[in-house]
Every structure is written in C-alpha cells, then in structure tokens.
Design an enzyme around this catalytic site. Structure first.
Site, PDB file in Angstrom:
ATOM      1  N   CYS A   2      68.048  24.546  74.091  1.00  0.00           N
ATOM      2  CA  CYS A   2      67.390  23.677  75.056  1.00  0.00           C
ATOM      3  C   CYS A   2      66.925  22.396  74.377  1.00  0.00           C
ATOM      4  O   CYS A   2      66.592  22.383  73.199  1.00  0.00           O
ATOM      5  CB  CYS A   2      66.195  24.337  75.747  1.00  0.00           C
ATOM      6  SG  CYS A   2      66.591  25.865  76.610  1.00  0.00           S
ATOM      7  N   ARG A  27      72.398  21.306  72.521  1.00  0.00           N
ATOM      8  CA  ARG A  27      71.422  22.395  72.480  1.00  0.00           C
ATOM      9  C   ARG A  27      71.506  23.302  73.701  1.00  0.00           C
ATOM     10  O   ARG A  27      70.868  24.362  73.719  1.00  0.00           O
ATOM     11  CB  ARG A  27      70.001  21.827  72.385  1.00  0.00           C
ATOM     12  CG  ARG A  27      69.664  21.242  71.026  1.00  0.00           C
ATOM     13  CD  ARG A  27      68.283  20.619  71.037  1.00  0.00           C
ATOM     14  NE  ARG A  27      67.882  20.219  69.702  1.00  0.00           N
ATOM     15  CZ  ARG A  27      67.098  20.937  68.893  1.00  0.00           C
ATOM     16  NH1 ARG A  27      66.643  22.097  69.308  1.00  0.00           N
ATOM     17  NH2 ARG A  27      66.783  20.499  67.693  1.00  0.00           N
ATOM     18  N   TRP A  74      69.672  25.877  77.923  1.00  0.00           N
ATOM     19  CA  TRP A  74      70.523  27.013  77.597  1.00  0.00           C
ATOM     20  C   TRP A  74      69.818  28.235  78.158  1.00  0.00           C
ATOM     21  O   TRP A  74      68.704  28.560  77.761  1.00  0.00           O
ATOM     22  CB  TRP A  74      70.711  27.152  76.085  1.00  0.00           C
ATOM     23  CG  TRP A  74      71.641  28.253  75.701  1.00  0.00           C
ATOM     24  CD1 TRP A  74      72.999  28.222  75.726  1.00  0.00           C
ATOM     25  CD2 TRP A  74      71.272  29.560  75.240  1.00  0.00           C
ATOM     26  NE1 TRP A  74      73.508  29.433  75.295  1.00  0.00           N
ATOM     27  CE2 TRP A  74      72.471  30.272  74.996  1.00  0.00           C
ATOM     28  CE3 TRP A  74      70.052  30.210  75.005  1.00  0.00           C
ATOM     29  CZ2 TRP A  74      72.488  31.589  74.526  1.00  0.00           C
ATOM     30  CZ3 TRP A  74      70.065  31.521  74.545  1.00  0.00           C
ATOM     31  CH2 TRP A  74      71.266  32.186  74.313  1.00  0.00           C
ATOM     32  N   ASN A  99      61.172  24.787  75.643  1.00  0.00           N
ATOM     33  CA  ASN A  99      62.208  25.368  74.790  1.00  0.00           C
ATOM     34  C   ASN A  99      61.587  26.553  74.079  1.00  0.00           C
ATOM     35  O   ASN A  99      60.534  26.430  73.460  1.00  0.00           O
ATOM     36  CB  ASN A  99      62.705  24.330  73.772  1.00  0.00           C
ATOM     37  CG  ASN A  99      63.706  24.902  72.788  1.00  0.00           C
ATOM     38  OD1 ASN A  99      64.335  25.911  73.061  1.00  0.00           O
ATOM     39  ND2 ASN A  99      63.844  24.258  71.642  1.00  0.00           N
ATOM     40  N   GLY A 100      62.240  27.728  74.149  1.00  0.00           N
ATOM     41  CA  GLY A 100      61.720  28.913  73.488  1.00  0.00           C
ATOM     42  C   GLY A 100      61.711  30.102  74.423  1.00  0.00           C
ATOM     43  O   GLY A 100      62.299  30.067  75.512  1.00  0.00           O
ATOM     44  N   GLU A 482      85.406  34.061  59.846  1.00  0.00           N
ATOM     45  CA  GLU A 482      85.145  32.748  60.431  1.00  0.00           C
ATOM     46  C   GLU A 482      86.284  32.331  61.356  1.00  0.00           C
ATOM     47  O   GLU A 482      86.047  31.747  62.420  1.00  0.00           O
ATOM     48  CB  GLU A 482      84.938  31.727  59.309  1.00  0.00           C
ATOM     49  CG  GLU A 482      84.848  30.282  59.770  1.00  0.00           C
ATOM     50  CD  GLU A 482      83.673  29.964  60.674  1.00  0.00           C
ATOM     51  OE1 GLU A 482      83.634  28.851  61.214  1.00  0.00           O
ATOM     52  OE2 GLU A 482      82.787  30.833  60.852  1.00  0.00           O
ATOM     53  N   LYS A 486      85.838  31.444  65.351  1.00  0.00           N
ATOM     54  CA  LYS A 486      86.240  30.177  65.970  1.00  0.00           C
ATOM     55  C   LYS A 486      87.133  30.426  67.180  1.00  0.00           C
ATOM     56  O   LYS A 486      86.984  29.781  68.217  1.00  0.00           O
ATOM     57  CB  LYS A 486      86.979  29.296  64.954  1.00  0.00           C
ATOM     58  CG  LYS A 486      86.081  28.630  63.954  1.00  0.00           C
ATOM     59  CD  LYS A 486      85.207  27.583  64.616  1.00  0.00           C
ATOM     60  CE  LYS A 486      83.963  27.321  63.789  1.00  0.00           C
ATOM     61  NZ  LYS A 486      82.948  28.369  63.855  1.00  0.00           N
ATOM     62  N   GLU A 489      85.047  31.821  70.074  1.00  0.00           N
ATOM     63  CA  GLU A 489      84.057  30.861  70.564  1.00  0.00           C
ATOM     64  C   GLU A 489      84.631  29.892  71.582  1.00  0.00           C
ATOM     65  O   GLU A 489      84.003  29.612  72.604  1.00  0.00           O
ATOM     66  CB  GLU A 489      83.498  30.035  69.386  1.00  0.00           C
ATOM     67  CG  GLU A 489      82.369  30.661  68.623  1.00  0.00           C
ATOM     68  CD  GLU A 489      81.862  29.722  67.544  1.00  0.00           C
ATOM     69  OE1 GLU A 489      80.641  29.525  67.484  1.00  0.00           O
ATOM     70  OE2 GLU A 489      82.663  29.187  66.760  1.00  0.00           O
ATOM     71  N   HIS A 505      92.287  52.398  58.344  1.00  0.00           N
ATOM     72  CA  HIS A 505      91.136  53.251  58.629  1.00  0.00           C
ATOM     73  C   HIS A 505      90.633  53.068  60.055  1.00  0.00           C
ATOM     74  O   HIS A 505      89.477  53.382  60.342  1.00  0.00           O
ATOM     75  CB  HIS A 505      90.011  52.971  57.630  1.00  0.00           C
ATOM     76  CG  HIS A 505      90.355  53.321  56.222  1.00  0.00           C
ATOM     77  ND1 HIS A 505      90.472  54.618  55.780  1.00  0.00           N
ATOM     78  CD2 HIS A 505      90.651  52.536  55.157  1.00  0.00           C
ATOM     79  CE1 HIS A 505      90.802  54.628  54.506  1.00  0.00           C
ATOM     80  NE2 HIS A 505      90.921  53.365  54.095  1.00  0.00           N
ATOM     81  N   LYS A 604      74.473  24.760  70.285  1.00  0.00           N
ATOM     82  CA  LYS A 604      74.666  24.536  68.855  1.00  0.00           C
ATOM     83  C   LYS A 604      73.452  24.895  68.012  1.00  0.00           C
ATOM     84  O   LYS A 604      73.562  25.559  67.003  1.00  0.00           O
ATOM     85  CB  LYS A 604      75.066  23.083  68.593  1.00  0.00           C
ATOM     86  CG  LYS A 604      75.527  22.857  67.168  1.00  0.00           C
ATOM     87  CD  LYS A 604      76.316  21.578  67.038  1.00  0.00           C
ATOM     88  CE  LYS A 604      77.001  21.483  65.697  1.00  0.00           C
ATOM     89  NZ  LYS A 604      78.071  22.469  65.538  1.00  0.00           N
TER      90      LYS A 604
END
Length: 609
Positions: A2, A27, A74, A99-100, A482, A486, A489, A505, A604
């Site tokens: 946010c 954000r 967000w 925000n929070g 990674e 990506k 995402e 396995h 982000k």
C-alpha cells in the site's frame, strides 16, 4: 504494501497526490483513492482501476483542494472492491488512509459497533477511522495520539478532519512513513520517491512517531514508557529521490528494460571497489568481522534465494558456517542465538516488514552484529543495521525483481571475499583474480542478453503449458528456485524447483511430455551427475530445456532444447544463468498476455506481515 501520499498547502495539491500514487503503485494496485477538504466537507473519489483512471475520475468530478490524502491499495482485509478502497471516512468527519495490518481490529470493531458505528467495509482500516472519530473532541492530533495507543499491529496512517482544514496528522508503527518539507507546503508519503520533484527535504519518522502536518509548520511527537506524548526532534535529510518513471525506450515493459539494465547495474554496484577491504561495508567493519565466526542470513522471496546462493560461497570460500532463514519463519521459532554471529539481512526496498522484524528479533536474542545488503540507502534496514552495502541497481518499477537480485548476488560475493580475506583464506593474488572476474560480469552479461531470440522461441512453447519443473544442483539450485519463482509470478504458470538429485525421490512422478523441465547446467563438478538426472527425465518422455555453459557437451536433440551461454564464469556463474531464466519468464508472460509489470495479487515492497 500500500502507498500513502498526503499534503497540506495553500495551493491545489490533488495533482501532487495523484502523481505520488503513480510512483507508489508498485506497492499495490488493487484499488486507489483520494480524499480532500473542499467546500467545508470531505470529498472522496475511489476506484478499483489503476491510478491513471483515478486521475481522470478526479478531474471529471472537479476535486481540488489544498489539503488531502491519497492511497493505492494491496488488499489484505476485504476484496479489492470500491467499498473496501481507501480513504475511509467516519461519519463525514474523519478521513483516513492506512498501510499495515491491525491485529486487534475485531475487538475494536465490536466495541465501536456497540457505540453505534456502522461499518461499510470488511477492512481493518475502517476500524481506525471510527476509533479516531470516537476519540475526536476538536483536536485531531490528540485523537490520533490516543488512538495509536489502542492499536495492535503495524500501521502507517494519514488522517484529516472535516472541522480542521489545513491539517493532516500522520503516525507510524511498523510501516514506513516520511515527512516531506516544502515551501509553504508539507507532505507525508510511504516513500520519498513519491515526492520526487516536489521536495528533497525529507524527515524519516521513527517507530511510534505521530506528526502534525500543516502548511508552514510541523510537530513530531512520540509516547514515553507511560504513554504520554512529548515533542521529539527528527533530523532533516536531503534526499534526491528518483521517480522511477523513466522512459521505456525500445522496451515493451519495465521488466524487460530492467533485465537489460543489469550490465550497467552491476557495473554501478562495483563502482569504487578498488580492492577487497572491510571498509566496503562501513566504518568499523574490520573489527566486527574479526569478532564473528558464523553468518545468519535473513530474507524473503527473491532476496532469500540470493542468500541461499551466498551460503555456498561463504562456506566454500570464506570457510564460515552459514545458515539462511526465511525471515517470516525465523522470528517465530525457537532458535539458538550466538553473539558471534553476523546477522545479514537482504532486501531490495529495505522496508520488508518480515525481514525488519526478524532483524530486531535476532538483536533481542543477543546478536548485536548486523549487516544489510540493500538497494535503498535511506531505508529502515540501513538505519537499523550496524553495517551496510548499498547496491546500485537503481529504481525497479517491475514488481518481479531482476536487477536487484543480480546486484544482491554481486554484493554477497564481495562480502564472501572480504570475510575470506579477514579469516586468512584468501591471498592478495586470489582476491585480485576474483575482483577481475567480477569486473568482467557486465561484458559477460551482454553476451547472455544477446541470446534473447532463442529464449523467445522457448517462451512460445511454454505459453501453452500449465506447469513447469526447474532443476539445479549445488550453487545453481537457488537459481532454479528463482527461475521458477519468476515464471509463476508473472506468467501464472505453476512452477516448482528441486535439486536435480531429488528428482527420483518424488518429483519424477510429475514428469510427462506436457511438463517442461528447465535445467540449469553449468560446467562444474556436478555436471555429470546432472546429466544422469536429465536422462531420468528423458526416459520418462519429459521435454528438457537446458541452460548450459558452452563446454558442457550437452547436445540438442529430440526432446532436448539447449541454449548455450557464451562463457563460463566459474563461481560467478549463477549471475549469468539467472538472466535467461528472467527472459524466459518475461517472454512467456508476454505470450500469455498477462500484466507483466503488475502481476495479479502481488506488490513490490512488502511492508505488512
């Protein structure tokens, strides 16, 4: 997550509020809104579209004022719909953005409902607005101070009252908030970047601060142990923030642009590194490094994978025991502290809530030595760590991290070499050779980026898939992780990564002709083992997509697609192998038509737990 922007001025500040939201949209972009004083009332516009659409809405509704608050969201509590969007207004008297996460919102909600307050949203934020309204007796600062003492959790808020034009009150606890000082105007924002071009005079508010913002003056106060508020002084800093709204140039998306900026970002991150010396990490680093005999890395997401790769370097080169913890897990488990540990945090923004909390937890356990690898020199992480290395990736606009990751790896490699030198495991000649290899990275990366047309051909095949498997071994297993992150995402393809030796396995059961298997294949000691794992895939009809070093003797064929990197950079190879995986995720997402720079459900800067 946010983003908050607020301002008090004699002039119309709505364009500044909207511009600030556009810069903070990374954000969160589930919804956005603006509230202002206008005509003696609080007026509000909200939208579940992007900030550009809010800008048009505000203009069409004729919203203009010298006092206002704005927000891009967000979603946490409540779906991304208009009635959950900020700002929230209580009884037409108090407007608030937040925000929070408020952890005791249910208890407060029940209390306020009993007092006759009607809730229009599912958010925890509306609880704060009603609480402040309930406490308000004509002094907004006093009401906010009282309200913050009732809140449990993390918050940054900006509040205004209908009956007090030309005044905004802000407060922060666990979420970032800065005060911007202008000529005849003052501002609040989640990030100094929101105020780029507006003011460079920034005050970083500290935990528990409440700030009274008016056009030509401001006061900062904080509560003492008894809960009484007193005036406090916070230093003013000169910050040249960059908006991040650079031209895309020849690129379609910011993510593609940022992938191609990596040679420059790495060169900038290494600029000024004339030799391997502890002072690279701050004054007093040599003394700290002589006192530690182990490393604890705390990070989240992509930064966690950077730390996971660094563990291999630190133990192999510096010979120092290293553990890597997901920050959100570390802070909640019983662990065995060691005061001779160097606590290393990694964060692109330096405001990652879980990593900050994990750092504070480690410090409370009695581990005083800390170092951060961070891209923002003015962030909370840098302020709270004893030592720091500032990467110089520049602003990342795309939510999926690219150049921040590779510059983090470069900084962690420098840390490895420095610790190896201090511990007597690295000669001057070896240090020079390592540094020479690092300086070659920008050139080597240019050669990797030239492989983009081959990656595009792969992406056309991946775009038709729903699942993918990534394999790596040793130092390159975190790079496989990674790569999978990506892809999921931004393309929304379900992707998982495994150490290639673990294939038999369990994960081998998933392999079919419809499950592409991406393999990171450097020329290293595990190559022959990896080739055996690849044969296990081929024997089950799986289709392999191999990122290989030039001299690995892995040949393309039926069900075997190979892209060869132009050179092998040894221990630095993970940085080179990362880039084709970034390009694969990017071009697959483009082929599938997703929102590359702003993928669904994500943001982000993760400033909530």
């Amino acid at each position: 997550m946010c983003g908050i922007v607020a301002a008090v001025s004699a002039d119309n500040i709505v364009p500044i509020l909207v511009q600030g939201l556009q810069r903070l949209e990374y954000r969160g972009y589930d919804s956005c809104g603006v509230a202002v004083h206008q005509g003696g009332e609080l007026r509000r516009s909200r939208s579940t579209a992007r900030v550009a659409e809010l800008q048009a809405l505000v203009a069409s509704e004729g919203i203009a004022s010298g006092t206002g608050i704005a927000h891009t969201r967000w979603a946490t509590h409540g779906a991304p719909v208009v009635h959950n969007a900020h700002p929230h207004i209580s009884r037409g008297r108090v407007a608030l953005v937040h925000n929070g996460i408020i952890e005791n919102h249910e208890e407060l909600r029940a209390e306020l409902q009993a007092k006759g307050y009607v809730f229009e949203s599912q958010t925890d934020t509306e609880v704060i607005a009603h609480l402040i309204d309930h406490l308000y007796t004509g002094d907004l600062l006093e009401a906010v101070q009282q309200a913050t003492q009732r809140l449990t959790g993390a918050f940054a808020i900006a509040v205004m009252a209908r009956d007090e034009p030309q005044r905004v009150v802000g407060a922060r606890q666990g979420s970032p908030l800065v005060l911007g000082l202008g000529e005849g105007a003052n501002y609040l924002a989640s990030d100094a970047m929101a105020l780029a071009g507006v003011t460079e005079r920034i005050v970083y508010l500290e935990e528990g601060d409440v700030v009274d913002v008016q056009a030509g003056k401001h006061w900062v106060s904080a509560a003492d142990a008894g809960g009484s508020f007193r005036a406090v002084a916070r230093p003013e800093r000169h910050v040249q923030a960059h908006s991040g709204a650079a031209d895309l140039g020849p690129y379609r998306h910011y993510m593609q642009k940022e992938i191609f900026e990596q040679p420059r970002a790495l060169a900038d991150t290494l600029e000024g590194v004339a030799g391997i010396t502890p002072e690279l990490f701050g004054d007093g680093a040599y003394g700290v490094f002589k006192q530690i005999d182990r490393v604890l890395i705390l990070a989240c997401g992509t930064s966690y994978y950077a730390g996971s790769a660094a563990k291999y370097w630190l133990e192999a080169i510096a010979k120092i025991p290293t553990s890597v913890e997901i920050a959100s897990e570390y802070r909640y488990r019983a662990s065995v502290p060691d005061p001779r540990t160097l606590v290393v945090t990694i964060s692109q923004s330096g405001e990652t809530a879980d990593t900050l909390a994990a750092l504070r937890h480690a410090q409370k356990l009695g581990m005083p030595h800390s170092l951060t690898i961070c891209n923002v020199a003015t962030s909370a992480m840098v302020r709270e760590c004893e030592l720091a290395y500032i990467t110089r990736a520049g602003v990342e606009v795309g939510v999926a991290s690219t150049k921040a990751f590779t510059t983090q790896l470069a900084a962690l490699y420098l840390l490895t070499l420095t610790l190896a030198q201090v511990r007597g495991h690295l000669s001057d000649e070896q240090a020079d050779a390592h540094l020479k290899a690092m300086r070659h990275l920008p050139v080597a990366l240019q050669g990797v980026l030239a492989l983009e047309p081959q990656v595009i051909a792969w992406a056309e095949a991946f775009a038709r898939k729903d699942h993918a498997l990534f394999l790596g071994r040793g130092l390159h297993y975190p790079i496989a992780l990674e790569g999978a992150l990506k892809l999921k995402e931004i393309s929304y393809i379900h992707a998982e990564a495994y150490p290639a030796g673990e294939l038999k396995h369990g994960p081998l059961a998933l392999v079919t002709a419809d499950m592409p298997v991406v393999t990171v294949a450097p020329k290293d000691a595990l190559l022959e083992k990896l080739k055996s794992n690849m044969q296990e895939v081929r024997a089950r009809g799986g289709e392999l997509f191999v990122i290989a070093d030039a001299n690995t003797r892995i040949e393309p064929g039926e069900g075997m697609h190979v892209i060869r990197l132009p050179e092998n950079d040894g221990l630095l190879s993970p940085i080179l192998h990362t880039v084709p995986l970034q390009l694969l995720a990017y071009h697959t997402a483009v082929a599938r038509g997703t929102d590359v720079d702003k993928p669904r459900n994500l943001a982000k800067s993760v400033t909530v737990e």
